[in-house]
Design an enzyme around this catalytic site. Structure first.
Site, PDB file in Angstrom:
ATOM      1  CG  ASP A 117      -2.125   0.894   1.108  1.00  0.00           C
ATOM      2  OD1 ASP A 117      -3.169   0.511   0.561  1.00  0.00           O
ATOM      3  OD2 ASP A 117      -1.995   2.039   1.583  1.00  0.00           O
ATOM      4  CE1 TYR A 135      -5.298   7.310   1.912  1.00  0.00           C
ATOM      5  CE2 TYR A 135      -5.514   6.732  -0.396  1.00  0.00           C
ATOM      6  CZ  TYR A 135      -5.417   6.358   0.926  1.00  0.00           C
ATOM      7  OH  TYR A 135      -5.423   5.027   1.252  1.00  0.00           O
ATOM      8  CG  HIS A 175      -4.524  -4.044   0.149  1.00  0.00           C
ATOM      9  ND1 HIS A 175      -3.861  -3.504  -0.930  1.00  0.00           N
ATOM     10  CD2 HIS A 175      -4.450  -3.125   1.139  1.00  0.00           C
ATOM     11  CE1 HIS A 175      -3.419  -2.301  -0.596  1.00  0.00           C
ATOM     12  NE2 HIS A 175      -3.755  -2.043   0.647  1.00  0.00           N
TER      13      HIS A 175
END
Ligand SMILES: *[C@@H]1O[C@H](CO)[C@@H](O)[C@H](O)[C@H]1NC(C)=O
Ligand SMILES: *[C@@H]1O[C@H](CO)[C@@H](O)[C@H](O)[C@H]1NC(C)=O
Length: 475
Positions: free
Chosen positions: A239, A385, A442
């Site tokens: 990630d 982000y 993930h």
């Protein structure tokens, strides 16, 4: 959305495919010339950029202090009060599991467990079973776990930085740590692991000014490794951790001895274009073993769009959604646990419990939630982000700058994206393996710690051999 349906139309009809082929042929000419341009230059990297307050600069020291995670009685009481004094949850629609988001009937069971059965003091002990530290880097108090194996003579201790992502934490690595640091008769080295919390995540402090994107975090972690006395080291990430360690390999190829990733990224228009060409004939673009991870392309993009709404919110208004999530443990649980369902396997959306109990215990997932809740860092975690998916960062075009750092990628069956081997090689010229794993999702270190650790150890072994062959200084 319209674009998506248009692409879908193109892929589904024969006429559409012919049209697409013509479109691709026409577009590829200018794109080919655009990409004949020399690769972008490495940006100037400021190793001392300050992310704290001006006051903290005057008081700065570079000590490394032991740290203990603590769940205080005040925090626990406040959490239990909030879990109890909440609005009733809106019942799910009939016949719906997780298709509309986290199922509120299921959420009830999690909240009850959190408030009544989760053993805070036992979990606090558990968290502290590894040695924790803090040190100030560029105005940020960086928290990290460091586990050093005891080795017999002749076995070399080799440092490995492991980085988590969102909405994960250092907790994801707890099951893998003993496997990674184990001493084996078949290896002439053993791993020492350094596992930090990203700035603004859990026990690491947050930036006080805008701009701390993934590239800037790469600098923070280079400085952390140097602070700890490592001049050369290996890096691993999934990630955000994968992106940050990838950037470390790009910026500091003389320090990073090898890069292992369990989430391949490649932000290159040429690669994206090639996946469209591949829609006409997939074997052109992707190896057979992973074909169904990209094609049919319509399904791939439909899934991506369905699952990335959070990313648009967090890239634009992290502070707004952060208000709700940091005020309500029920909201935080739904928001974070949903990711552990869908990103572990997308089919879990239609499973009654979101598939959450297939791989994890409630305690394990609540531990991870506690990292965010007890530190009230959900808002600052989401800002990453906004700090990265912006024109400042994207214009660096870091994926167009190749790196020679030996690289090893493992791609789990249900990871959100898949990148074919040839495409990875356009950025990582020394890709030593792309393990196409037929299992897992993930959160690989958390979900399959044994498979994860084995792959990491195999990678480090190959990196060491590579350095011996290439007569570089090695560890
Ligand atoms: C160093 O700074 C930290 C805060 O970042 C503080 O907690 C610690 O007491 C300081 N240590 C010394 C020796 O000044
Ligand atoms: C390298 O990747 C291939 C393809 O996924 C896999 O079969 C193989 O086991 C990997 N090699 C090692 C040494 O792990």
């Amino acid at each position: 959305m319209f674009l998506l349906f248009f692409i879908g139309f193109l892929l589904r009809s024969k006429m559409g495919r012919i049209l697409l082929a013509i479109l691709v042929a026409v577009l590829s000419v200018p794109i080919y010339y655009i990409y004949l341009k020399p690769a972008p230059q490495l940006p100037e990297v400021d190793l001392e950029e300050w992310w704290g307050t001006a006051l903290s600069k005057s008081k700065y020291n570079d000590t490394i202090r032991p740290f203990r995670i603590s769940f205080t009685p005040t925090m626990i009481k406040d959490l239990k009060d909030r879990l109890r004094d909440r609005h009733p949850l809106t019942p799910p629609l009939s016949g719906v599991n997780f298709e509309y988001g986290f199922n509120s009937k299921q959420l009830e069971t999690w909240l009850k467990y959190w408030g009544e059965s989760y053993d805070f003091s036992e979990r606090e002990e558990f968290f502290n079973k590894y040695p924790h530290f803090k040190t100030n880097i560029q105005g940020l108090d960086i928290h990290f776990i460091k586990v050093t194996p005891e080795v017999p003579a002749g076995v070399e201790v080799v440092p490995l930085l492991l980085l988590h992502g969102w909405p994960g934490s250092v907790r994801e690595f707890y099951e893998a740590i003993p496997l990674l640091t184990a001493v084996s008769k078949t290896r002439d080295f053993a791993l020492e692991v350094i596992i930090p919390s990203l700035p603004g995540y859990g026990f690491s402090s947050e930036a006080k000014k805008p701009g701390l994107g993934a590239d800037k975090m790469a600098v923070v972690f280079k400085n952390l490794m140097n602070r700890l006395g490592y001049k050369k080291y290996y890096v691993q990430g999934g990630d955000w951790g994968s992106l940050i360690t990838n950037i470390m390999a790009t910026f500091f190829p003389d320090e990073v001895l090898g890069y292992h990733s369990n989430m391949a990224f490649l932000m290159k228009p040429t690669y994206t274009l090639s996946t469209f060409i591949g829609a006409l004939y997939p074997p052109l673009v992707v190896e057979a073993a992973a074909r169904d991870r990209i094609y049919p392309l319509f399904d791939f993009y439909a899934h991506l769009i369905e699952e990335t709404g959070y990313m648009h919110i967090q890239s634009t208004k992290p502070d707004t959604v952060g208000v709700a999530l940091s005020d309500s443990p029920a909201g935080l649980a739904a928001y974070i646990l949903e990711k552990f369902s869908t990103w572990t396997n997308k089919v879990y959306r239609s499973s009654r419990d979101g598939g959450l109990h297939n791989h994890y215990t409630k305690t394990q997932l609540l531990d991870n939630l506690m990292v965010y809740w007890s530190t009230n860092t959900i808002t600052t975690s989401m800002r990453l982000y906004a700090e990265t998916f912006n024109s400042r960062y994207l214009s660096l075009a870091l994926d167009d700058i190749p790196t020679k750092v030996p690289t090893w990628v493992i791609q789990a069956k249900n990871e959100v994206v898949y990148i074919p081997t040839w495409a990875i090689k356009t950025k990582y010229h020394n890709l030593l393996n792309n393990t196409i794993l037929d299992d897992g999702g993930h959160f690989l270190a958390f979900q399959l710690p044994e498979i994860f650790s084995k792959d990491v150890l195999k990678a480090i072994e190959s990196f060491r051999e590579w350095h011996k062959k290439n007569k570089k200084t090695e560890l």
